[in-house]
Scaffold this motif. Structure first.
Motif, PDB file in Angstrom:
ATOM      1  N   GLN A   1      -0.934  11.706  -6.094  1.00 16.26           N
ATOM      2  CA  GLN A   1      -2.059  11.450  -6.657  1.00 16.26           C
ATOM      3  C   GLN A   1      -2.311   9.938  -6.760  1.00 16.26           C
ATOM      4  N   MET A   2      -1.404   9.265  -6.758  1.00 16.88           N
ATOM      5  CA  MET A   2      -1.732   7.711  -6.482  1.00 16.88           C
ATOM      6  C   MET A   2      -2.198   7.300  -5.353  1.00 16.88           C
ATOM      7  N   ALA A   3      -1.783   8.093  -4.258  1.00 22.09           N
ATOM      8  CA  ALA A   3      -2.360   7.541  -2.677  1.00 22.09           C
ATOM      9  C   ALA A   3      -3.950   7.850  -2.953  1.00 22.09           C
ATOM     10  N   ILE A   4      -4.319   9.241  -3.564  1.00 21.29           N
ATOM     11  CA  ILE A   4      -5.727   9.429  -3.745  1.00 21.29           C
ATOM     12  C   ILE A   4      -6.360   8.082  -4.360  1.00 21.29           C
ATOM     13  N   ASN A   5      -5.640   7.798  -5.438  1.00 15.62           N
ATOM     14  CA  ASN A   5      -6.232   6.584  -6.257  1.00 15.62           C
ATOM     15  C   ASN A   5      -6.457   5.064  -5.432  1.00 15.62           C
ATOM     16  N   GLU A   6      -5.390   5.250  -4.661  1.00 12.87           N
ATOM     17  CA  GLU A   6      -5.564   3.866  -3.806  1.00 12.87           C
ATOM     18  C   GLU A   6      -6.713   3.958  -2.741  1.00 12.87           C
ATOM     19  N   ILE A   7      -7.040   5.042  -2.468  1.00 14.34           N
ATOM     20  CA  ILE A   7      -8.386   5.094  -1.701  1.00 14.34           C
ATOM     21  C   ILE A   7      -9.481   4.645  -2.260  1.00 14.34           C
ATOM     22  N   TYR A   8      -9.951   4.986  -3.408  1.00 15.02           N
ATOM     23  CA  TYR A   8     -10.963   4.478  -4.389  1.00 15.02           C
ATOM     24  C   TYR A   8     -10.585   3.160  -4.779  1.00 15.02           C
ATOM     25  N   ALA A   9      -9.310   2.827  -5.006  1.00  9.07           N
ATOM     26  CA  ALA A   9      -9.014   1.231  -5.325  1.00  9.07           C
ATOM     27  C   ALA A   9      -9.730   0.271  -4.441  1.00  9.07           C
TER      28      ALA A   9
ATOM     29  N   TYR B   1       0.795  -1.166  -0.097  1.00  7.23           N
ATOM     30  CA  TYR B   1       0.033   0.051  -0.129  1.00  7.23           C
ATOM     31  C   TYR B   1       0.948   1.154   0.134  1.00  7.23           C
ATOM     32  N   ILE B   2       0.293   2.480  -0.584  1.00  7.91           N
ATOM     33  CA  ILE B   2       1.241   3.683  -0.665  1.00  7.91           C
ATOM     34  C   ILE B   2       1.134   4.221   0.742  1.00  7.91           C
ATOM     35  N   LEU B   3      -0.279   4.137   1.204  1.00  5.02           N
ATOM     36  CA  LEU B   3      -0.475   4.583   2.581  1.00  5.02           C
ATOM     37  C   LEU B   3      -1.518   3.585   3.339  1.00  5.02           C
ATOM     38  N   PRO B   4      -0.714   2.827   4.187  1.00  4.50           N
ATOM     39  CA  PRO B   4      -1.555   1.544   4.516  1.00  4.50           C
ATOM     40  C   PRO B   4      -2.794   1.754   5.098  1.00  4.50           C
ATOM     41  N   ASN B   5      -2.806   2.857   6.050  1.00  8.73           N
ATOM     42  CA  ASN B   5      -4.146   3.065   6.782  1.00  8.73           C
ATOM     43  C   ASN B   5      -4.917   4.321   6.353  1.00  8.73           C
ATOM     44  N   SER B   6      -4.773   4.753   5.279  1.00  6.37           N
ATOM     45  CA  SER B   6      -5.573   5.864   4.883  1.00  6.37           C
ATOM     46  C   SER B   6      -6.949   5.454   4.794  1.00  6.37           C
ATOM     47  N   ASP B   7      -7.610   4.199   4.965  1.00  9.86           N
ATOM     48  CA  ASP B   7      -9.001   4.100   4.874  1.00  9.86           C
ATOM     49  C   ASP B   7      -9.643   4.006   6.426  1.00  9.86           C
ATOM     50  N   VAL B   8      -8.539   4.265   7.393  1.00 10.78           N
ATOM     51  CA  VAL B   8      -9.311   4.191   8.752  1.00 10.78           C
ATOM     52  C   VAL B   8      -8.502   5.259   9.660  1.00 10.78           C
ATOM     53  N   GLN B   9      -7.422   5.861   9.027  1.00 11.26           N
ATOM     54  CA  GLN B   9      -6.785   6.795   9.911  1.00 11.26           C
ATOM     55  C   GLN B   9      -6.486   8.223   9.124  1.00 11.26           C
ATOM     56  N   SER B  10      -6.428   9.256   9.927  1.00 10.32           N
ATOM     57  CA  SER B  10      -6.285  10.319   8.983  1.00 10.32           C
ATOM     58  C   SER B  10      -4.965  10.574   8.729  1.00 10.32           C
TER      59      SER B  10
ATOM     60  N   GLU C   1     -12.050   8.780   4.906  1.00 17.57           N
ATOM     61  CA  GLU C   1     -11.365   8.600   3.502  1.00 17.57           C
ATOM     62  C   GLU C   1     -11.730   9.876   2.775  1.00 17.57           C
ATOM     63  N   LYS C   2     -12.761  10.494   3.063  1.00 21.81           N
ATOM     64  CA  LYS C   2     -13.013  11.899   2.212  1.00 21.81           C
ATOM     65  C   LYS C   2     -12.273  12.850   2.610  1.00 21.81           C
ATOM     66  N   ASN C   3     -12.125  12.867   4.026  1.00 15.61           N
ATOM     67  CA  ASN C   3     -11.207  13.743   4.724  1.00 15.61           C
ATOM     68  C   ASN C   3      -9.675  13.730   4.096  1.00 15.61           C
ATOM     69  N   ASN C   4      -9.433  12.544   3.827  1.00  9.22           N
ATOM     70  CA  ASN C   4      -7.819  12.192   3.496  1.00  9.22           C
ATOM     71  C   ASN C   4      -7.635  12.701   2.079  1.00  9.22           C
ATOM     72  N   ILE C   5      -8.776  12.365   1.376  1.00  5.70           N
ATOM     73  CA  ILE C   5      -8.764  12.799  -0.228  1.00  5.70           C
ATOM     74  C   ILE C   5      -8.724  14.461  -0.268  1.00  5.70           C
ATOM     75  N   GLU C   6      -9.301  15.067   0.526  1.00  2.14           N
ATOM     76  CA  GLU C   6      -9.250  16.314   0.757  1.00  2.14           C
ATOM     77  C   GLU C   6      -7.723  17.121   1.146  1.00  2.14           C
ATOM     78  N   PHE C   7      -7.353  16.290   2.204  1.00  5.92           N
ATOM     79  CA  PHE C   7      -5.972  16.708   2.641  1.00  5.92           C
ATOM     80  C   PHE C   7      -4.935  16.401   1.824  1.00  5.92           C
ATOM     81  N   ILE C   8      -5.023  15.134   1.060  1.00  8.15           N
ATOM     82  CA  ILE C   8      -3.865  14.885  -0.057  1.00  8.15           C
ATOM     83  C   ILE C   8      -3.923  15.846  -1.167  1.00  8.15           C
TER      84      ILE C   8
END
Length: 562
Positions: free
Chosen positions: A387-395, A363-372, A434-441
């Motif tokens: 940009q790929m870290a954002i794509n990972e959340i959707y993936a 994972y690019i950011l292993p915990n981006s689905d559960v942690q800020s 995840e939405k907050n992380n997308i905005e932050f990234i």
């Protein structure tokens, strides 16, 4: 004024009391009133003392405490129109009613205390219902009556503290009691009804059991024992099947020894797969890099790729270990589920390719689905990586991608299962984290990554400072090149015996140019010639310098460390 000796009122200015002859001192009246108030203070009830002495005295101290408690409640709740009877009466009525009246009495005392609390500028969050429930149904878990008494006495102590303060500060004002209608009878009926049912069931079971024992012969007993053994075997098999299914479902994160040592907290407690070479030190399996060891706790046999047991692990064996990584301060270790050894001499290119595909589970950011996500998580990320870290959340939610390169990357990940076309993806699948992380990234890309990509000088501004090689004490300085636009950054190398660098240190200057992905090239311009000297890779608070001179190559920690 009053005499402190006999307490009688005496004429103002008297030198001696006309009743007892005691000498009257200055402020005699103030002292008398203070002592009178002190005598009116209520004593807090020590629950630990109540419990321990109650056990030692076989309940006598508990009776004595409740006797004082009843008087205390009447004083605290004076004016509410209620009056608690002497506890001896409560005790006798409790015996007659098989404990029902005692439970009801405790309920009423808790209710009185809670409703009197506003007079003392405090609030009791529980009342008689909680005390009654613990005293009745709480008997089923033994500690119920103890908790019932604890909450009741705690309520009194909360009021006693404020009562005493108001007496001393002369702020105590009796307020009118405001009662609340409750129906404790339902709880009492429910509890004692349940007791009757349970007691009846126990008695009935005992009677029928004693009658049935005489009809069981030896053959029946043998059949019962045989059934129990078969049941035990079935349960054992079932447990083994569950364990096997658990191991099959467990997903391991691929990691290297270097990754585990650099970011131990990130992998702590997670299932990892580590490709490595094993060593045996002091009868313990370990793996290491740069002299730092990670212990592998495993006492079983190793397996080959086909799943066959091949015996104990030996020094020099290569393969991979799967298990839980545990980050201990002194010595991190992997609690291994299994170790698989690979014979590299017999491994074909096809096998190697398959192993690589199976182990791609990163994972690019292993915990981006559960942690800020934080700024530290994104430190050093390029525009493409962010940009790929954002794509990972959707993936993670099975979204597909129109870009073939992005789709190919995620298809190579074992955890990815693309099932949703981009135009059909519903943003509601994303959690708020995840939405907050997308905005932050996205903000990071706009404010940091994109400017760095457009102007690489920003990179050198972020990493600017001194760096020290702990092995050689060599100090270097990284910064922005403000002299000319020919190169983006500068590298200054201190020429001396050891750190730190000071005003007397001679510094030689080299130039830096950004390539990509946090990597820069070093250029030496002397005598009109341009010579490439090496490369630098930046990491979190450190860098790796690959220099054409062996004495300069190595890892450098940020700061002048000496």
């Amino acid at each position: 004024m009053f005499c402190i000796q006999c307490g009688k009122e005496i004429p103002d200015g008297s030198a001696h009391c006309p009743y007892c002859g005691a000498e009257i001192k200055q402020n005699q009246e103030d002292i008398f009133l203070l002592q009178k108030k002190e005598n009116q203070r209520l004593e807090e009830i020590n629950f630990v003392k109540f419990l321990l002495l109650g056990i030692v005295t076989c309940g006598i101290y508990i009776v004595y405490t409740y006797y004082k408690f009843a008087k205390t409640v009447n004083k605290l709740c004076d004016g509410d129109g209620k009056e608690s009877p002497n506890y001896i009466v409560v005790l006798l009525l409790g015996m007659i009613t098989l404990g029902i009246y005692t439970q009801y009495w405790m309920y009423t005392q808790a209710e009185r205390l809670r409703n009197a609390a506003p007079k003392y500028n405090c609030e009791i969050p529980y009342g008689g219902t909680k005390v009654l429930l613990w005293g009745t149904f709480g008997n089923l878990i033994i500690v119920g009556p103890i908790l019932s008494a604890y909450y009741l006495l705690k309520s009194a102590n909360l009021l006693i503290v404020n009562y005493n303060q108001e007496i001393i500060n002369e702020r105590y004002v009796i307020s009118q009691y405001v009662g609340k209608k409750s129906k404790p009878i339902l709880i009492l009926l429910g509890y004692y009804g349940l007791r009757i049912i349970l007691i009846g069931a126990i008695i009935g079971g005992t009677i029928f059991g004693s009658l049935g024992d005489s009809d069981i012969d030896d053959s029946t007993l043998d059949n019962i024992y045989e059934d129990e053994e078969n049941t035990g075997e079935e349960e054992t098999k079932s447990e083994k099947q569950k364990e096997k299914q658990y191991d099959e479902k467990k997903e391991y994160l691929d990691a290297s020894v270097e990754q585990l040592q650099r970011k131990p907290d990130e992998y702590d407690g997670k299932a990892v797969r580590l490709q490595t070479e094993f060593m045996i030190l002091a009868d313990t399996i370990v793996t290491s890099t740069d002299g730092s060891y990670i212990e592998i706790k495993y006492d079983g046999d190793a397996y080959d790729k086909a799943g066959n047991s091949i015996g104990k692990v030996l020094s020099g064996d290569s393969g991979y270990v799967e298990g839980i990584f545990v980050n201990e301060d002194d010595f991190p270790y992997i609690k291994a589920d299994k170790i698989v050894l690979v014979n590299t001499d017999e491994e074909t290119d096809e096998d190697t390719e398959q192993d690589t595909e199976q182990t791609e589970n990163t994972y690019i950011l292993p915990n981006s689905d559960v942690q800020s996500v934080t700024s530290d998580d994104l430190k050093g990320f390029t525009y493409a990586e962010a940009q790929m870290a954002i794509n990972e959340i959707y993936a993670r939610h099975g979204r597909k991608f129109n870009d073939s390169d992005i789709q190919e990357y995620f298809d190579s990940q074992k955890w990815y299962h693309g099932t949703i076309a981009p135009e059909d993806f519903d943003e509601a699948l994303l959690s708020q984290v995840e939405k907050n992380n997308i905005e932050f990234i996205s903000a990071y890309i706009e404010q940091v990554a994109l400017p760095n990509a457009e102007n690489p000088k920003n990179l050198f501004g972020e990493v600017e400072g001194f760096y020290t090689n702990l092995d050689t004490d060599q100090v270097v300085y990284i910064g922005i090149n403000n002299i000319s636009d020919d190169h983006e950054g500068i590298l200054e190398v201190g020429r001396g015996d050891s750190a730190p660098v000071d005003s007397a240190t001679t510094m030689e200057t080299y130039y830096l140019d950004y390539i990509s992905d946090g990597t820069v090239i070093i250029t030496d311009e002397k005598k009109g010639q341009v010579l490439r000297r090496g490369y630098i890779n930046f990491y979190e608070d450190e860098l790796y310098l690959d220099w054409d001179t062996d004495g300069m190559t190595g890892t450098y920690i940020k700061g002048q460390v000496y």
